[in-house]
Motif scaffolding. Structure first.
Motif, PDB file in Angstrom:
ATOM      1  N   GLY A   1       0.816  -1.213   0.000  1.00  0.00           N
ATOM      2  CA  GLY A   1       0.000   0.000   0.000  1.00  0.00           C
ATOM      3  C   GLY A   1       0.848   1.259   0.000  1.00  0.00           C
ATOM      4  N   VAL A   2       1.952   1.250   0.766  1.00  0.00           N
ATOM      5  CA  VAL A   2       2.851   2.405   0.796  1.00  0.00           C
ATOM      6  C   VAL A   2       3.460   2.643  -0.584  1.00  0.00           C
ATOM      7  N   LEU A   3       3.902   1.585  -1.234  1.00  0.00           N
ATOM      8  CA  LEU A   3       4.507   1.722  -2.566  1.00  0.00           C
ATOM      9  C   LEU A   3       3.495   2.234  -3.585  1.00  0.00           C
ATOM     10  N   MET A   4       2.266   1.738  -3.512  1.00  0.00           N
ATOM     11  CA  MET A   4       1.246   2.201  -4.451  1.00  0.00           C
ATOM     12  C   MET A   4       0.903   3.660  -4.216  1.00  0.00           C
ATOM     13  N   ALA A   5       0.800   4.071  -2.948  1.00  0.00           N
ATOM     14  CA  ALA A   5       0.492   5.474  -2.654  1.00  0.00           C
ATOM     15  C   ALA A   5       1.629   6.393  -3.071  1.00  0.00           C
ATOM     16  N   TRP A   6       2.853   5.888  -3.016  1.00  0.00           N
ATOM     17  CA  TRP A   6       4.028   6.702  -3.339  1.00  0.00           C
ATOM     18  C   TRP A   6       4.286   6.747  -4.835  1.00  0.00           C
ATOM     19  N   GLN A   7       4.286   5.589  -5.507  1.00  0.00           N
ATOM     20  CA  GLN A   7       4.694   5.533  -6.906  1.00  0.00           C
ATOM     21  C   GLN A   7       3.571   5.135  -7.860  1.00  0.00           C
TER      22      GLN A   7
END
Length: 481
Positions: A272-278
């Motif tokens: 989820g963090v990666l999707m929100a970031w990139q």
């Protein structure tokens, strides 16, 4: 999470039911090894992570020598029972075996620490070597060191075949069926190149049928036949053949639900963090998703999943070239840790090429990518062990479950032998421009392998001294050339 406690014979609960099998009662033999604290185990798992060369066969051989024969933390039967379960799972079986034994000894944190320390040294080493690779290109003296290490790796694999085979197969006259399973497994892998999962399934089927028609072939030795024996006297292990299952290792539906929920959260949160970031199309997000799928396809070891990794990393995403992938595989084969750690090299070069943190932070971005790839590759292995371990422990001593696993162990001996042949062929020959008939035998490499094997078997030298001596020999041959 469970707290880690030293495992002793006094804090183990009574067995669930041993009345049906008098031989299942705890041994009264003397010479029990001392209790193993969490700190002592931590130091061992860290050391193992630094010396675990030789691929799964070599790594399992190291653990067998250290844990079964020397330290006697776990008996032969319990070690093989855990190994057979790990062989059925996708993922690196040696790392999963370390996780299993760590969990059995010191609860959840024991398993997490054992599995993590099996991987982390290799991750840091590969990040450093990958940076040298992309920043400075090929370094001749490093290639010379690796040239010397490869024969030592082959010798370690051969030693592992000898150790595991002598323990599992016994004499051909005593267990001809197990010898046949080992031989057929070797032929299936080395000659016909059959997929490893099919070999495992065929062996399990043979064991299931065998316990019905030839139970004596698959039954464990009487008493402590599998345990360490010194001077004709049984030397009990801390977790012995009939040691009752610890309370934390008993199956509970609530515990299974907690482990699965924790595993899902540990996957969803970073994703989820990666999707929100990139975003979904970001390089790091795609690496996380791609290597999650790869982790679930690694039946049969790293070599079985490498074609899938090459197809995605090279052809689909362009994280690195085919030639770079081959160089990464060579690094993965000659560094400690599971061979699937080559994915860290793939992630590093992908993060470097895609500049995931910008052109001003190439190294940090590449190191982050390597860490992301490692996380998503190994997380499923921890879940499989912590969730499935109690189920495996509940089958200990039941022939209808142990016979298929014993047959799988015999098959593993054949597979390990095929891996040894693979290594020997690759160190003995080097291709020339004339193709196959122009192959030239590398006498120096074969000589190093023979001396390393002699040192391991005859003089019982440790893995690290043998590896270091072979590496220095390779460097010496480079300077003399």
């Amino acid at each position: 999470m469970d707290t880690a406690k030293p495992l002793t014979s006094s804090n183990l609960p009574a067995p669930l039911d041993t009345s049906a099998d008098p031989a299942a009662q705890p041994s009264a033999c003397s010479g029990m090894p001392p209790a193993v604290s969490f700190g002592v185990a931590f130091k061992f798992w860290l050391r193992l992570g630094l010396i675990s060369f030789g691929g799964p066969a070599g790594q399992i051989g190291i653990m067998h020598r250290e844990l079964v024969e020397e330290k006697r933390w776990i008996s032969e039967a319990r070690f093989l029972h855990a190994l057979n379960y790990c062989m059925l799972l996708p993922g690196p079986e040696a790392q999963q075996l370390a996780t299993y034994i760590g969990w059995l000894m010191h609860r959840t944190w024991g398993g997490v620490v054992a599995g993590a320390l099996f991987v982390l040294p290799s991750l840091f080493i590969l990040i450093g070597l990958s940076w040298v690779y992309v920043a400075f290109g090929n370094v001749p003296w490093v290639a010379a060191l690796l040239y010397g290490i490869k024969p030592a790796v082959a010798a370690i694999v051969l030693q592992a075949v000898h150790r595991m085979g002598s323990k599992t197969l016994k004499k051909p006259s005593e267990a001809p069926v197990l010898w046949a399973i080992a031989a057929l497994s070797f032929i299936a892998i080395a000659v016909f190149k059959l997929p490893f999962p099919w070999v495992v399934l065929a062996a399990a089927l043979a064991g299931w049928l065998g316990q019905r028609w030839l139970p004596a072939q698959f039954a464990a030795g009487g008493g402590h036949g599998a345990a360490t024996v010194v001077g004709g006297t049984h030397q009990p292990a801390l977790i012995d053949d009939h040691t009752p299952t610890p309370r934390h290792a008993r199956f509970k539906k609530t515990r299974l639900a907690k482990v699965l929920a924790a595993g899902l959260a540990l996957w969803l949160l970073p994703m989820g963090v990666l999707m929100a970031w990139q975003g979904w199309a970001g390089a790091l997000t795609q690496m996380g998703w791609f290597f999650t799928k790869a982790a679930l396809l690694t039946f049969g070891g790293a070599y079985a999943v490498l074609p899938y990794v090459v197809q995605g990393a090279v052809d689909q995403f362009g994280w690195l070239t085919g030639a770079q992938m081959m160089d990464g595989l060579a690094l993965g084969e000659t560094t400690p840790g599971p061979l699937i750690m080559v994915v860290a090299f793939v992630g590093f070069l992908g993060g470097w090429a895609k500049q995931v943190l910008g052109p001003e932070a190439l190294f940090l971005g590449a190191a982050l990518a390597a860490s992301v790839v490692t996380w998503f590759t190994f997380l499923p292995s921890f879940i499989f062990i912590l969730a499935g371990g109690p189920l495996v422990e509940s089958t200990h001593g039941k022939l209808q479950f142990t016979a298929p696993l014993k047959a799988i162990t015999a098959a593993v001996v054949g597979v390990m032998a095929s891996l040894a042949v693979f290594f020997i062929v690759h160190i003995a020959y080097e291709s020339s421009a004339r193709g196959y008939f122009g192959l030239k035998m590398d006498v120096a490499a074969l000589g190093l392998m023979a001396m390393a094997l002699w040192a391991l078997l005859r003089y019982k030298l440790g893995v690290m001294p043998v590896m270091a001596a072979c590496a220095l020999a390779g460097l010496g041959l480079y300077w003399m050339a």
